[in-house]
Design an enzyme around this catalytic site. Structure first.
Site, short mmCIF file in Angstrom:
data_model
loop_
_atom_site.label_atom_id
_atom_site.label_comp_id
_atom_site.label_asym_id
_atom_site.label_seq_id
_atom_site.Cartn_x
_atom_site.Cartn_y
_atom_site.Cartn_z
N LEU A 189 45.27 40.99 58.91
CA LEU A 189 44.36 39.97 57.86
C LEU A 189 45.07 39.32 56.84
O LEU A 189 45.92 40.01 56.46
CB LEU A 189 43.02 40.64 57.32
CG LEU A 189 42.40 40.04 56.18
CD1 LEU A 189 41.56 39.25 57.03
CD2 LEU A 189 41.56 41.00 55.47
N ASP A 208 29.33 35.58 44.07
CA ASP A 208 28.76 35.42 42.86
C ASP A 208 27.69 36.46 42.61
O ASP A 208 26.99 36.97 43.54
CB ASP A 208 28.10 33.85 43.07
CG ASP A 208 27.54 33.39 41.69
OD1 ASP A 208 28.01 34.03 40.55
OD2 ASP A 208 26.70 32.58 41.76
N HIS A 222 31.16 43.09 37.07
CA HIS A 222 32.48 42.97 37.77
C HIS A 222 33.16 44.13 38.17
O HIS A 222 33.89 43.99 39.49
CB HIS A 222 33.25 42.13 36.74
CG HIS A 222 32.61 40.76 36.01
ND1 HIS A 222 32.25 39.98 36.94
CD2 HIS A 222 32.75 40.48 34.76
CE1 HIS A 222 31.89 38.84 36.22
NE2 HIS A 222 32.10 39.10 34.83
C1 IPE Z 1 31.68 30.36 41.04
O1 IPE Z 1 30.69 31.21 40.35
C2 IPE Z 1 33.03 30.88 40.75
C3 IPE Z 1 33.55 32.16 41.25
C4 IPE Z 1 32.56 32.89 42.00
C5 IPE Z 1 34.63 32.54 41.08
P1 IPE Z 1 30.21 30.76 39.13
O2 IPE Z 1 29.13 31.65 38.36
O3 IPE Z 1 31.37 30.52 38.16
O4 IPE Z 1 29.48 29.22 39.52
P2 IPE Z 1 28.44 28.44 38.52
O5 IPE Z 1 28.72 28.45 37.48
O6 IPE Z 1 27.21 29.04 38.88
O7 IPE Z 1 28.53 27.07 39.26
C1 IPE Z 2 30.84 35.94 40.13
O1 IPE Z 2 29.81 36.58 39.10
C2 IPE Z 2 32.33 36.32 39.55
C3 IPE Z 2 33.00 35.48 38.80
C4 IPE Z 2 32.65 34.11 38.63
C5 IPE Z 2 34.16 35.87 38.21
P1 IPE Z 2 29.03 35.89 37.80
O2 IPE Z 2 30.04 36.65 36.76
O3 IPE Z 2 29.19 34.53 37.93
O4 IPE Z 2 27.69 36.38 37.90
P2 IPE Z 2 26.43 35.65 37.51
O5 IPE Z 2 26.47 34.37 38.41
O6 IPE Z 2 26.47 35.24 36.19
O7 IPE Z 2 25.41 36.57 37.98
MG MG Z 3 27.70 33.10 38.68
#
Ligand code: IPE
Ligand code: IPE
Ligand code: MG
Length: 229
Positions: A123, A12, A29
């Site tokens: 792995l 995240d 990303h």
């Molecule tokens: C959790 O992250 C899902 C992934 C890392 C794929 P999100 O950014 O979607 O989660 P919330 O919205 O903060 O709970």
């Molecule tokens: C996690 O990063 C990746 C996915 C959920 C695909 P985020 O896109 O949730 O990044 P933040 O949380 O908005 O910084």
């Molecule tokens: Mg996120």
């Protein structure tokens, strides 16, 4: 010393990483993909048997269509481009989640990489794609009801586990979330029921193998009692 067989990571913080630099979320990303590659290779080198990574949740469909489309394309490109990394590092590729939601080219790419890496043993990298714990448990229950499998077993716990997407994979030992949020966001609720949890403020694109090594060193010192003494 606690043994680490299965490491799970909630990747995240990509969007915030980009925002901090005045860039588009998509750049975050892209950068996150590099971390994914480095962390996966590190786990293979350090003999971790299972690495599960949360890449796209059942809730992530709620993002703007442009971001969802970008993530799907990025994933497909990654799986095609990384084929050599999987083969050279003896990494087996697997997925958990409901693949039915994806378009045919992506589904085919996933299936091809799974087939090509099926015999690798160092792995197992498991990408959670269109994954949500509640959805996984719901699908498992539906299968058990449809096949009436519950009529032929005396071990309901085993029956449930054998219908989860993680069938045959040991429970999570250590679960790490980057990006600073202290929540599980519907990730591996069943499988991580006795995992050690670790939350780091580091945003995923900045997460380095050195920090992972530090977290694992801490994990190894933890006393896992599993309800005993
Ligand atoms: C959790 O992250 C899902 C992934 C890392 C794929 P999100 O950014 O979607 O989660 P919330 O919205 O903060 O709970
Ligand atoms: C996690 O990063 C990746 C996915 C959920 C695909 P985020 O896109 O949730 O990044 P933040 O949380 O908005 O910084
Ligand atoms: Mg996120």
């Amino acid at each position: 010393m606690s043994a680490l067989k299965h490491l799970a990571i909630i990747m995240d913080g990509n969007g915030r990483w980009a925002k901090q630099r005045g860039k588009m979320r998509t750049q975050g990303h892209r950068e996150g993909i590099k971390t994914l590659r480095e962390i996966t290779k590190w786990c293979a080198k350090n003999h971790i048997a299972y690495l599960t990574l949360y890449a796209f949740s059942t809730e992530n469909w709620n993002r703007p269509q442009t971001e969802v489309d970008f993530l799907m394309k990025l994933l497909e490109k990654y799986l095609i481009k990384e084929r050599q990394t999987y083969l050279q590092n003896d990494i087996r590729f697997k997925t958990i989640g409901d693949m039915r939601a994806f378009n045919d080219p992506l589904k085919q790419t996933i299936q091809a990489l799974q087939a090509d890496t099926a015999h690798n043993t160092t792995l197992t990298q498991i990408l959670a794609l269109n994954y949500g714990s509640k959805d996984e448990i719901k699908r498992a229950c539906e299968k058990i009801i449809q096949t009436q499998a519950y009529k032929h077993t005396s071990d309901t716990l085993k029956l449930i586990e054998s219908h989860l997407d993680t069938q045959g994979i040991p429970d999570v030992d250590l679960l790490i979330r980057t990006g600073g949020e202290i929540r599980l966001s519907n990730f591996l609720l069943w499988q991580a029921s006795y995992a050690e949890l670790f939350f780091t403020p580091t945003l995923w694109p900045d997460f380095a193998p050195s920090e992972l090594a530090e977290i694992i060193a801490h994990f190894k010192q933890r006393d896992r009692r599993f309800g005993g003494l």
